[in-house]
Design a protein around this motif. Structure first.
Motif, PDB file in Angstrom:
ATOM      1  N   VAL A 137       0.833  -1.196   0.000  1.00 20.74           N
ATOM      2  CA  VAL A 137       0.000   0.000   0.000  1.00 20.74           C
ATOM      3  C   VAL A 137       0.873   1.254   0.000  1.00 20.74           C
ATOM      4  CG1 VAL A 137      -1.700   1.329   1.326  1.00 20.74           C
ATOM      5  CG2 VAL A 137      -1.975  -1.141   1.050  1.00 20.74           C
ATOM      6  N   ALA A 138       1.994   1.213   0.729  1.00 15.23           N
ATOM      7  CA  ALA A 138       2.920   2.352   0.713  1.00 15.23           C
ATOM      8  C   ALA A 138       3.423   2.616  -0.702  1.00 15.23           C
ATOM      9  CB  ALA A 138       4.087   2.096   1.655  1.00 15.23           C
ATOM     10  N   GLU A 143       3.223   5.481  -6.012  1.00 17.39           N
ATOM     11  CA  GLU A 143       2.962   5.410  -7.453  1.00 17.39           C
ATOM     12  C   GLU A 143       1.812   6.333  -7.856  1.00 17.39           C
ATOM     13  OE1 GLU A 143       2.220   1.274  -7.879  1.00 17.39           O
ATOM     14  OE2 GLU A 143       4.344   0.690  -7.700  1.00 17.39           O
ATOM     15  N   ALA A 144       0.774   6.369  -7.036  1.00 15.04           N
ATOM     16  CA  ALA A 144      -0.360   7.250  -7.332  1.00 15.04           C
ATOM     17  C   ALA A 144       0.053   8.711  -7.251  1.00 15.04           C
ATOM     18  CB  ALA A 144      -1.502   6.960  -6.360  1.00 15.04           C
ATOM     19  N   GLU A 146       3.029   9.893  -7.914  1.00 15.92           N
ATOM     20  CA  GLU A 146       3.827  10.202  -9.107  1.00 15.92           C
ATOM     21  C   GLU A 146       2.936  10.368 -10.333  1.00 15.92           C
ATOM     22  OE1 GLU A 146       7.608   8.414 -11.666  1.00 15.92           O
ATOM     23  OE2 GLU A 146       6.886   7.356  -9.888  1.00 15.92           O
ATOM     24  N   LYS A 147       1.968   9.462 -10.509  1.00  9.61           N
ATOM     25  CA  LYS A 147       1.078   9.541 -11.675  1.00  9.61           C
ATOM     26  C   LYS A 147       0.230  10.818 -11.670  1.00  9.61           C
ATOM     27  CE  LYS A 147       0.627   4.535 -12.344  1.00  9.61           C
ATOM     28  NZ  LYS A 147      -0.300   3.358 -12.249  1.00  9.61           N
ATOM     29  N   SER A 148      -0.152  11.252 -10.490  1.00 11.21           N
ATOM     30  CA  SER A 148      -1.014  12.431 -10.394  1.00 11.21           C
ATOM     31  C   SER A 148      -0.234  13.738 -10.418  1.00 11.21           C
ATOM     32  CB  SER A 148      -1.838  12.366  -9.098  1.00 11.21           C
ATOM     33  OG  SER A 148      -0.996  12.491  -7.957  1.00 11.21           O
ATOM     34  N   GLY A 149       1.109  13.640 -10.421  1.00  9.46           N
ATOM     35  CA  GLY A 149       1.924  14.853 -10.406  1.00  9.46           C
ATOM     36  C   GLY A 149       1.784  15.637  -9.112  1.00  9.46           C
ATOM     37  N   LEU A 150       1.658  14.912  -7.998  1.00 10.11           N
ATOM     38  CA  LEU A 150       1.410  15.559  -6.709  1.00 10.11           C
ATOM     39  C   LEU A 150       2.472  16.586  -6.352  1.00 10.11           C
ATOM     40  CD1 LEU A 150       0.060  13.844  -3.526  1.00 10.11           C
ATOM     41  CD2 LEU A 150       2.108  15.241  -3.356  1.00 10.11           C
ATOM     42  N   LEU A 151       3.729  16.325  -6.730  1.00 13.66           N
ATOM     43  CA  LEU A 151       4.816  17.232  -6.347  1.00 13.66           C
ATOM     44  C   LEU A 151       5.107  18.313  -7.391  1.00 13.66           C
ATOM     45  CD1 LEU A 151       7.434  14.803  -4.731  1.00 13.66           C
ATOM     46  CD2 LEU A 151       5.696  16.189  -3.608  1.00 13.66           C
ATOM     47  N   ASP A 152       4.305  18.381  -8.447  1.00  9.01           N
ATOM     48  CA  ASP A 152       4.600  19.338  -9.522  1.00  9.01           C
ATOM     49  C   ASP A 152       4.654  20.775  -9.019  1.00  9.01           C
ATOM     50  OD1 ASP A 152       4.731  17.255 -11.259  1.00  9.01           O
ATOM     51  OD2 ASP A 152       2.792  17.617 -12.226  1.00  9.01           O
ATOM     52  N   GLY A 153       3.868  21.090  -8.037  1.00 10.46           N
ATOM     53  CA  GLY A 153       3.863  22.458  -7.536  1.00 10.46           C
ATOM     54  C   GLY A 153       4.758  22.691  -6.345  1.00 10.46           C
ATOM     55  N   PHE A 154       5.659  21.709  -6.069  1.00  5.28           N
ATOM     56  CA  PHE A 154       6.511  21.806  -4.881  1.00  5.28           C
ATOM     57  C   PHE A 154       7.978  21.577  -5.278  1.00  5.28           C
ATOM     58  CE2 PHE A 154       2.353  20.118  -3.499  1.00  5.28           C
ATOM     59  CZ  PHE A 154       1.955  21.179  -2.684  1.00  5.28           C
ATOM     60  N   PRO A 155       8.611  22.579  -5.861  1.00  2.51           N
ATOM     61  CA  PRO A 155       9.961  22.397  -6.428  1.00  2.51           C
ATOM     62  C   PRO A 155      11.054  22.146  -5.395  1.00  2.51           C
ATOM     63  CG  PRO A 155       9.327  24.712  -6.461  1.00  2.51           C
ATOM     64  CD  PRO A 155       8.108  23.944  -6.063  1.00  2.51           C
ATOM     65  N   ASN A 156      10.814  22.430  -4.129  1.00  5.03           N
ATOM     66  CA  ASN A 156      11.859  22.251  -3.118  1.00  5.03           C
ATOM     67  C   ASN A 156      11.888  20.846  -2.528  1.00  5.03           C
ATOM     68  OD1 ASN A 156      12.644  24.941  -3.408  1.00  5.03           O
ATOM     69  ND2 ASN A 156      11.221  25.647  -1.829  1.00  5.03           N
ATOM     70  N   ILE A 157      11.016  19.966  -3.004  1.00  5.12           N
ATOM     71  CA  ILE A 157      10.967  18.597  -2.490  1.00  5.12           C
ATOM     72  C   ILE A 157      11.656  17.662  -3.486  1.00  5.12           C
ATOM     73  CG2 ILE A 157       9.458  16.707  -1.768  1.00  5.12           C
ATOM     74  CD1 ILE A 157       7.404  18.783  -0.950  1.00  5.12           C
ATOM     75  N   ASP A 158      12.541  16.810  -2.973  1.00  9.21           N
ATOM     76  CA  ASP A 158      13.348  15.940  -3.837  1.00  9.21           C
ATOM     77  C   ASP A 158      12.597  14.723  -4.355  1.00  9.21           C
ATOM     78  OD1 ASP A 158      15.876  17.356  -3.806  1.00  9.21           O
ATOM     79  OD2 ASP A 158      16.026  16.791  -1.698  1.00  9.21           O
ATOM     80  N   GLY A 159      11.516  14.342  -3.708  1.00  7.04           N
ATOM     81  CA  GLY A 159      10.767  13.179  -4.152  1.00  7.04           C
ATOM     82  C   GLY A 159      10.046  12.531  -2.997  1.00  7.04           C
ATOM     83  N   ILE A 160       9.354  11.431  -3.301  1.00  2.00           N
ATOM     84  CA  ILE A 160       8.626  10.656  -2.299  1.00  2.00           C
ATOM     85  C   ILE A 160       9.269   9.274  -2.204  1.00  2.00           C
ATOM     86  CG2 ILE A 160       6.410   9.611  -1.692  1.00  2.00           C
ATOM     87  CD1 ILE A 160       5.053  11.916  -3.204  1.00  2.00           C
ATOM     88  N   VAL A 161       9.615   8.854  -0.995  1.00  2.00           N
ATOM     89  CA  VAL A 161      10.351   7.609  -0.788  1.00  2.00           C
ATOM     90  C   VAL A 161       9.502   6.627   0.015  1.00  2.00           C
ATOM     91  CG1 VAL A 161      12.454   6.555   0.115  1.00  2.00           C
ATOM     92  CG2 VAL A 161      12.510   8.908  -0.736  1.00  2.00           C
ATOM     93  N   PRO A 162       9.008   5.546  -0.597  1.00  2.00           N
ATOM     94  CA  PRO A 162       8.350   4.502   0.200  1.00  2.00           C
ATOM     95  C   PRO A 162       9.405   3.614   0.861  1.00  2.00           C
ATOM     96  CG  PRO A 162       8.268   3.927  -2.124  1.00  2.00           C
ATOM     97  CD  PRO A 162       8.966   5.263  -2.033  1.00  2.00           C
ATOM     98  N   ILE A 163       9.322   3.458   2.166  1.00  2.00           N
ATOM     99  CA  ILE A 163      10.317   2.692   2.912  1.00  2.00           C
ATOM    100  C   ILE A 163       9.648   1.428   3.422  1.00  2.00           C
ATOM    101  CG2 ILE A 163      11.933   2.709   4.841  1.00  2.00           C
ATOM    102  CD1 ILE A 163      11.980   5.758   4.564  1.00  2.00           C
ATOM    103  N   THR A 164       9.883   0.329   2.726  1.00  2.00           N
ATOM    104  CA  THR A 164       9.221  -0.932   3.045  1.00  2.00           C
ATOM    105  C   THR A 164      10.253  -1.961   3.486  1.00  2.00           C
ATOM    106  OG1 THR A 164       9.377  -1.737   0.762  1.00  2.00           O
ATOM    107  CG2 THR A 164       7.434  -0.420   1.345  1.00  2.00           C
ATOM    108  N   HIS A 165       9.784  -2.962   4.193  1.00  2.00           N
ATOM    109  CA  HIS A 165      10.687  -3.990   4.720  1.00  2.00           C
ATOM    110  C   HIS A 165       9.916  -5.279   4.934  1.00  2.00           C
ATOM    111  CE1 HIS A 165       9.062  -3.293   8.864  1.00  2.00           C
ATOM    112  NE2 HIS A 165       8.896  -2.071   8.388  1.00  2.00           N
ATOM    113  N   GLY A 166      10.573  -6.319   5.402  1.00  2.00           N
ATOM    114  CA  GLY A 166       9.957  -7.634   5.506  1.00  2.00           C
ATOM    115  C   GLY A 166       9.711  -8.104   6.909  1.00  2.00           C
TER     116      GLY A 166
END
Length: 507
Positions: A137-138, A143-144, A146-166
């Motif tokens: 789900v994370a 992915e959602a 990125e597809k929706s361009g959520l960060l398009d209006g936020f130029p100071n953010i480097d990205g979204i990082v999902p941190i998953t483990h087992g």
């Protein structure tokens, strides 16, 4: 390469030399008084005098093992005639702790100043999972977004990082393994390279969201949101709510901009992997120079991989600032001896096959080269895996030698910069923290230049000094901390390298 430069002896007490190029059988050594008795590959060892069976083999002026057979002058020394042997050490706690003079010139980097006083080198939004059950789900939320361009209006953010483990379930709730995972997740939730954290659980797991966030402030800036899939109403509703929370946090995180910060705010996690016979000659000691420079500027450098300092721990205990700090390190070594024994392993399990092909034979030899990353600074303190580091200078954080796991602990402890030396080559990255990769030899650097950030092979091929290379590494640290991308970041690494240390039974 001139004949005089084809072999190097690293210490006057050594009874071996290291080949700096492939050497054929019968080539002259020892000033022409003798010859190699067999081919010697680059990075491998050759005897510079006769060594009797049972006698210690010496490199760096230290024991790296014992001869298992008589060795003649000019023989190749490797696994066929060199074994571990006894390696008791005199720890001499705190006997050689000499403070480094502070740097005369203050240096700065451009970083993100956080509400808790720490400074980030990146500005990501993180989606942190409490259990493997919330991992998919994370990723769906990321992915959602990125597809929706959520960060398009936020130029100071480097990205979204999902941190998953087992892990996160199927474990006891009150043992060492639980405490280690709790520290790791808490450390990531508070990391200064995140401008905001969305924490997601399933709801019924052992590692409860309520325990992670309950009764304490995790982030001073308030940029933490959390939910469970079960309580939110399933996958679709959790994705929708997650996207809404990310938009809210993005508006806050985007207000952060890079501003000058003293180099003392850097915390560097130091790693080596895929080592070779050059590691202890070029990249690791050059990194040691850079580490000392950071310490002189008031920064923190972290040495780890307890199983890969085995046999060289006495070099660190002697530099401990107190007997108590030295004993803390030895307590971790003793824990590891018990840990490996009860799991039917051995502390001398390394070097790996790749290490051996590169010329390393015993864990003692590998450890002596690995410790060179620490430079000459005093050892300020010793920390558990993922424990918040609260002192500056050279410190040690307990961890396995498995690189992704060790780096995970260093980042959880607060590292906002990672450096990785390698002789065989490495392809990895560790979001949210940038990783500088350093090649020990020019041949591998040329072959993998798209993945390597710095070449230390020119110490051998071009006569570059350790001090010059250390200064080059130091300057790159400042540039990377200020926003310049590493090769790993350019290639997009960091999605699978979050590896918490699983200790104890899986139930």
């Amino acid at each position: 390469m001139p004949d005089a430069a084809r072999l190097i002896t690293l210490h006057p007490q050594d009874n071996i030399a290291i080949a700096l190029a492939d050497i054929a059988a019968g080539e002259a050594i020892d000033g022409g008084l003798a010859a190699t008795r067999e081919p010697i590959k680059r990075g491998h060892k050759v005897a510079t005098r006769a060594i009797a069976a049972g006698e210690n083999v010496i490199r760096y002026g230290q024991i790296i093992g014992q001869a298992t057979h008589d060795i003649a002058l000019g023989d190749h020394i490797h696994g066929h005639n060199l074994g571990m042997g006894a390696h008791a050490q005199d720890y001499a706690h705190a006997s050689e702790a000499h403070a480094l003079p502070p740097s005369a010139a203050e240096r700065t980097f451009d970083g993100y100043h956080r509400a808790d006083g720490r400074v980030g080198t990146r500005n990501y939004l993180g989606i942190l999972t409490s259990v493997n059950c919330s991992g998919s789900v994370a990723k769906f939320i990321a992915e959602a977004a990125e597809k929706s361009g959520l960060l398009d209006g936020f130029p100071n953010i480097d990205g979204i990082v999902p941190i998953t483990h087992g892990t996160g379930c199927g474990m006891a709730s009150d043992n060492e393994g639980y405490a280690t995972l709790f520290r790791t997740l808490s450390g990531y939730a508070q990391h200064p390279n995140f401008g905001g954290i969305l924490l997601i659980g399933l709801g019924c797991e052992v590692m409860q969201i309520a325990d992670l966030v309950g009764g304490r402030e995790i982030r001073a800036d308030g940029a933490l949101r959390y939910m469970t899939i079960q309580q939110t109403g399933g996958t679709r509703r959790t994705i929708e709510k997650g996207l809404a929370e990310l938009r809210s946090m993005a508006a806050l995180a985007n207000t952060a901009t890079r501003k000058p910060a003293p180099v003392s705010e850097l915390m560097l996690g130091m790693q080596c992997g895929g080592s070779d016979g050059y590691s202890g000659i070029t990249a690791n000691p050059a990194l040691g120079v850079a580490s000392d420079m950071l310490v002189q500027h008031g920064a923190t450098t972290i040495l780890s991989e307890t199983s890969e300092i085995y046999g060289a721990e006495h070099l660190l205990t002697r530099r401990a600032v107190s007997v108590e700090v030295g004993e803390k390190l030895i307590e971790r070594v003793r824990w590891w001896e018990d840990y490996t024994a009860r799991n039917k392993g051995e502390m001398d399990n390394n070097p790996s096959p790749g290490n051996k092909r590169g010329g390393l034979t015993t864990i003692l030899e590998k450890s002596l080269g690995a410790v060179a990353k620490s430079g000459s600074a005093p050892l300020t303190d010793v920390y558990l895996f993922g424990e918040r580091i609260d002192k500056s200078g050279l410190v040690f954080m307990d961890s396995p030698g498995f690189d992704p796991c060790s780096v995970t602990g260093q980042i959880a402890s607060g590292a906002n910069l990672i450096v990785f030396t390698t002789g065989r080559g490495s392809v990895s990255g560790y979001m949210p923290t940038p990783c500088v990769k350093i090649a020990t030899n020019s041949e591998m650097y040329a072959r993998m230049s798209e993945d390597m950030d710095i070449n230390c092979g020119d110490i051998v091929t071009d006569g570059v000094t350790l001090q010059q290379k250390g200064a080059e590494i130091f300057e790159m640290f400042i540039r990377i901390a200020s926003g310049e991308q590493t090769k790993s970041e350019q290639l997009g690494f960091g999605g699978v390298e979050f590896v918490p240390w699983q200790i104890g039974a899986v139930m």
